[in-house]
Design a protein around this motif. Sequence first.
Motif, mmCIF file in Angstrom:
data_model
loop_
_atom_site.group_PDB
_atom_site.id
_atom_site.type_symbol
_atom_site.label_atom_id
_atom_site.label_comp_id
_atom_site.label_asym_id
_atom_site.label_seq_id
_atom_site.Cartn_x
_atom_site.Cartn_y
_atom_site.Cartn_z
ATOM 1 N N VAL A 1 58.067 -37.442 40.385
ATOM 2 C CA VAL A 1 59.504 -37.931 40.006
ATOM 3 C C VAL A 1 59.368 -38.645 39.118
ATOM 4 O O VAL A 1 60.395 -38.821 38.061
ATOM 5 C CB VAL A 1 59.949 -38.655 41.188
ATOM 6 N N LYS A 2 58.191 -39.187 38.408
ATOM 7 C CA LYS A 2 57.928 -39.933 37.399
ATOM 8 C C LYS A 2 57.744 -39.295 35.957
ATOM 9 O O LYS A 2 57.581 -39.599 34.832
ATOM 10 C CB LYS A 2 57.088 -41.108 37.264
ATOM 11 N N ASP A 3 57.402 -37.644 36.272
ATOM 12 C CA ASP A 3 56.871 -36.917 35.364
ATOM 13 C C ASP A 3 57.922 -36.819 33.823
ATOM 14 O O ASP A 3 59.187 -36.303 34.307
ATOM 15 C CB ASP A 3 56.338 -35.565 35.676
ATOM 16 N N HIS A 4 57.514 -37.311 32.798
ATOM 17 C CA HIS A 4 58.362 -37.129 31.857
ATOM 18 C C HIS A 4 59.164 -35.597 31.530
ATOM 19 O O HIS A 4 60.315 -35.444 30.863
ATOM 20 C CB HIS A 4 58.080 -37.700 30.531
ATOM 21 N N THR A 5 58.204 -34.733 31.273
ATOM 22 C CA THR A 5 58.466 -33.362 31.013
ATOM 23 C C THR A 5 59.488 -32.801 32.076
ATOM 24 O O THR A 5 60.549 -32.162 31.803
ATOM 25 C CB THR A 5 57.041 -32.521 31.139
ATOM 26 N N LEU A 6 59.329 -32.774 33.527
ATOM 27 C CA LEU A 6 60.158 -32.374 34.308
ATOM 28 C C LEU A 6 61.660 -33.221 34.499
ATOM 29 O O LEU A 6 62.627 -32.718 34.466
ATOM 30 C CB LEU A 6 59.522 -32.884 35.850
ATOM 31 N N ALA A 7 61.571 -34.687 33.924
ATOM 32 C CA ALA A 7 62.915 -35.490 33.946
ATOM 33 C C ALA A 7 63.416 -34.656 32.550
ATOM 34 O O ALA A 7 64.757 -34.491 32.614
ATOM 35 C CB ALA A 7 62.468 -37.022 33.627
ATOM 36 N N SER A 8 62.861 -34.576 31.469
ATOM 37 C CA SER A 8 63.475 -33.839 30.220
ATOM 38 C C SER A 8 64.222 -32.470 30.593
ATOM 39 O O SER A 8 65.457 -32.355 30.112
ATOM 40 C CB SER A 8 62.363 -33.566 29.307
ATOM 41 N N ILE A 9 63.377 -31.708 31.326
ATOM 42 C CA ILE A 9 64.141 -30.568 31.778
ATOM 43 C C ILE A 9 65.321 -30.613 32.436
ATOM 44 O O ILE A 9 66.301 -29.910 32.409
ATOM 45 C CB ILE A 9 62.925 -29.502 32.609
ATOM 46 N N GLY A 10 65.097 -31.530 33.612
ATOM 47 C CA GLY A 10 66.175 -31.785 34.612
ATOM 48 C C GLY A 10 67.444 -32.404 33.645
ATOM 49 O O GLY A 10 68.532 -32.068 34.152
ATOM 50 N N THR A 11 67.272 -32.943 32.691
ATOM 51 C CA THR A 11 68.367 -33.431 32.087
ATOM 52 C C THR A 11 69.379 -32.626 31.529
ATOM 53 O O THR A 11 70.463 -32.395 31.538
ATOM 54 C CB THR A 11 68.010 -34.333 30.559
ATOM 55 N N LEU B 1 61.080 -28.859 42.740
ATOM 56 C CA LEU B 1 61.198 -28.104 43.878
ATOM 57 C C LEU B 1 61.713 -26.722 43.512
ATOM 58 O O LEU B 1 61.513 -25.539 44.066
ATOM 59 C CB LEU B 1 62.231 -28.864 44.781
ATOM 60 N N ARG B 2 62.543 -26.740 42.504
ATOM 61 C CA ARG B 2 63.337 -25.300 41.949
ATOM 62 C C ARG B 2 62.148 -24.344 41.519
ATOM 63 O O ARG B 2 62.223 -23.219 41.404
ATOM 64 C CB ARG B 2 64.246 -25.503 40.627
ATOM 65 N N TRP B 3 61.116 -24.967 40.585
ATOM 66 C CA TRP B 3 60.148 -24.261 40.215
ATOM 67 C C TRP B 3 59.174 -23.402 41.369
ATOM 68 O O TRP B 3 58.962 -22.409 41.200
ATOM 69 C CB TRP B 3 59.053 -25.363 39.460
ATOM 70 N N LEU C 1 65.890 -22.313 36.374
ATOM 71 C CA LEU C 1 65.226 -22.476 35.264
ATOM 72 C C LEU C 1 64.886 -21.372 34.328
ATOM 73 O O LEU C 1 64.512 -20.141 34.873
ATOM 74 C CB LEU C 1 63.811 -23.076 35.840
ATOM 75 N N THR C 2 64.878 -21.622 32.938
ATOM 76 C CA THR C 2 64.389 -20.277 32.303
ATOM 77 C C THR C 2 63.258 -19.931 32.297
ATOM 78 O O THR C 2 62.214 -20.851 32.793
ATOM 79 C CB THR C 2 64.818 -20.719 30.411
ATOM 80 N N ASN C 3 62.592 -18.889 31.859
ATOM 81 C CA ASN C 3 61.127 -18.547 31.747
ATOM 82 C C ASN C 3 60.412 -19.465 31.014
ATOM 83 O O ASN C 3 59.230 -19.961 31.315
ATOM 84 C CB ASN C 3 61.195 -16.934 31.181
ATOM 85 N N MET D 1 59.905 -22.678 33.228
ATOM 86 C CA MET D 1 59.062 -22.242 34.320
ATOM 87 C C MET D 1 57.471 -22.196 33.859
ATOM 88 O O MET D 1 56.442 -22.855 34.340
ATOM 89 C CB MET D 1 59.185 -20.710 34.967
ATOM 90 N N ASN D 2 57.288 -21.543 32.603
ATOM 91 C CA ASN D 2 55.956 -21.639 31.971
ATOM 92 C C ASN D 2 55.605 -23.252 31.472
ATOM 93 O O ASN D 2 54.315 -23.273 31.886
ATOM 94 C CB ASN D 2 55.962 -20.737 30.818
ATOM 95 N N THR D 3 56.495 -23.793 31.082
ATOM 96 C CA THR D 3 55.998 -25.108 30.932
ATOM 97 C C THR D 3 55.776 -25.847 32.081
ATOM 98 O O THR D 3 54.591 -26.693 31.670
ATOM 99 C CB THR D 3 57.298 -25.902 30.171
ATOM 100 N N ILE D 4 56.324 -25.949 32.996
ATOM 101 C CA ILE D 4 55.995 -26.621 34.113
ATOM 102 C C ILE D 4 54.884 -26.037 34.896
ATOM 103 O O ILE D 4 53.764 -26.812 35.366
ATOM 104 C CB ILE D 4 57.143 -26.511 35.471
ATOM 105 N N HIS D 5 54.585 -24.948 34.850
ATOM 106 C CA HIS D 5 53.425 -23.991 35.348
ATOM 107 C C HIS D 5 52.065 -24.474 34.588
ATOM 108 O O HIS D 5 50.984 -24.527 35.412
ATOM 109 C CB HIS D 5 53.408 -22.578 35.185
ATOM 110 N N ASN D 6 52.153 -25.058 33.488
ATOM 111 C CA ASN D 6 51.055 -25.166 32.705
ATOM 112 C C ASN D 6 50.801 -26.760 32.630
ATOM 113 O O ASN D 6 49.867 -27.109 31.742
ATOM 114 C CB ASN D 6 50.881 -24.660 31.471
ATOM 115 N N LEU D 7 51.667 -27.616 33.184
ATOM 116 C CA LEU D 7 51.419 -29.103 33.371
ATOM 117 C C LEU D 7 50.053 -29.431 33.731
ATOM 118 O O LEU D 7 49.649 -28.623 34.822
ATOM 119 C CB LEU D 7 52.472 -29.752 34.021
ATOM 120 N N HIS D 8 49.499 -30.261 33.223
ATOM 121 C CA HIS D 8 47.927 -30.704 33.645
ATOM 122 C C HIS D 8 47.980 -32.356 34.095
ATOM 123 O O HIS D 8 48.903 -32.942 33.482
ATOM 124 C CB HIS D 8 46.810 -30.552 33.031
#
Length: 278
Positions: free
Chosen positions: A214-224, A235-237, A266-268, A271-278
């Motif tokens: 819930v504190k991840d900046h990338t996910l928060a940015s996509i959520g915005t 969860l949507r991912w 979510l766009t492709n 989805m790919n950005t989230i999938h490749n988070l480390h």
Amino acid sequence: MQYLSVLVLALVAYSTSALAPTIKLNTGYDMPVIGLGTWQATGQTARQAVKDAIAIGYRHIDTASHYGNEHEVGQGLHDQINAGLIKREDVFITTKVWPQGTDRRKALESVRHSVQQLNVSYVDLVLLHFPENDWINVYRGMEDAYHQKLTRSIGISNCGRGQIDQLLRETTVKPAVNQISIQPRNNQDDTVNHCNELGIVVTGFSPLGTGSIVKDHTLASIGTKHQKSAAQVALRWQIQRHLITIPKATNPKYIKEDFEIFDFQLTNDEMNTIHNLH
């Protein structure tokens, strides 16, 4: 691996109900793609969380014998049955058998005990909690429970490729589900792809990384961009990977928020950005 290749390999049937999408198991039953996780929820807290989740629209509850809350989960379920909100057959109940100190006979007894604790005549899914000790024989005891119609489906949890293949060689009832830890920094591509190829549905537990996501900046940015929270994006991912997800919450606010993931896409690229988070 890119998200699109994962999507191509997804072999599960995806359908939509009035409440939430479902995935067809290899046993023919429909499993809602989101469920209420109840790990560490005990006593009246667990009972109320189940009541709240059902009122919000959840039709899938995940528990386990080792959680020590099956009685209260059953109470919450029956509170809403008695209120006329649902019927037993409207709700998909998952429980699990603890393998340590368990054999084939005790596994069957464990399933029977779970059914009694939940105060139902059957459960929808029983999972082997993890593959340790005499786990193959424990699974055989779950097969016995399946044949006795104590459960509609059986499956596994915390199993990788090699363990799945061993189980298929040594038992007769193919697991319907494999429940493993999945979140954006742990996409589990190898196991997910293997299960997809075998027709085994994957459930991701701890989808929010026990709160860290819930504190991840990338996910928060996509959520915005979608007017959604980082948690809802995570969860949507999972949903768009054709996985089951079981976020755990006891606060009605978060139970409701976790369920509100079916009104955006979510766009492709996302989805790919989230999938490749480390």
